[in-house]
Motif scaffolding. Structure first.
Motif: not given
Length: 209
Positions: A59-62, A98-100, A68-75, A89-92
């Protein structure tokens, strides 16, 4: 996501399902990876996007190491129940380059020069912030920032009046042009006072009933 829906996901023979990750605010597709049942369960439990690395077989957490974590709003699950969507909601940035987004090239393998229509407001906001910081010579936006907040506010007022007149005239071409002018200058004003478009989106979400 209702945990009972998790039981409906059709994982492949390796126990994996493709996961598409999309920005909650811009709608931009950020990346595509894989997850097993445990990864999705951990995503639900922690609220942060978790995937399964096929190369490392773990497993890996983005953003666990990059930040550059990703807060999940919906699945969400698709109609065939064999792929999953993380709305985040992406942080980075999402891409290791290095691209968005990992999807930053078109089919000719060239980098996209213009944003897609659905993300134009956020793209404009970022471009305006860039102009505010770099102040390139000949830039209309840079000149507005140099003249100060009062001038920016004045322009918003002028464009609002012109939009009202266009609406009164009921001329479609005029309405479209003046509305674009108003939105453009309003985004400049928001950038000037440090209000993000996400703040406006969240406020509008509160009004959605």
């Amino acid at each position: 996501m209702d945990k009972s829906i998790l039981e409906k996901i059709k994982f492949n023979s390796h126990g994996l399902v493709p996961v598409v990750t999309q920005s909650y605010y811009t709608g931009k597709v950020l990346m595509q990876a894989y997850a097993n049942k445990e990864a999705i369960e951990k995503t639900i439990e922690t609220g942060y996007a978790t995937y399964y690395s096929r190369s490392r077989q773990e497993l890996w957490v983005k953003g666990e190491t990059s930040g550059n974590k990703q807060k999940v709003v919906k699945i969400k699950i698709d109609c065939d129940e064999d792929s999953v969507l993380y709305l985040v909601k992406d942080y980075g940035v999402a891409c290791h380059t290095g691209e968005e987004s990992c999807f930053y090239r078109d089919i000719t393998l060239k980098k996209e020069e213009k944003p897609d229509a659905y993300e134009i407001f956020h793209a404009l906001y970022e471009k305006i912030l860039e102009r505010k910081t770099t102040r390139p010579e000949g830039s209309y936006v840079a000149k507005l920032f140099e003249k100060g907040s009062d001038k920016i506010i004045q322009k918003v007022g002028e464009e609002a009046i012109e939009t009202v007149i266009a609406l009164k005239n009921k001329n479609k071409e005029e309405i479209v042009y003046e509305t674009a002018d108003l939105i453009f200058h309003l985004i400049i004003a928001l950038a000037d006072v440090g209000i993000k478009l996400e703040d406006i989106q969240e406020e509008l979400l509160k009004r959605y009933k």
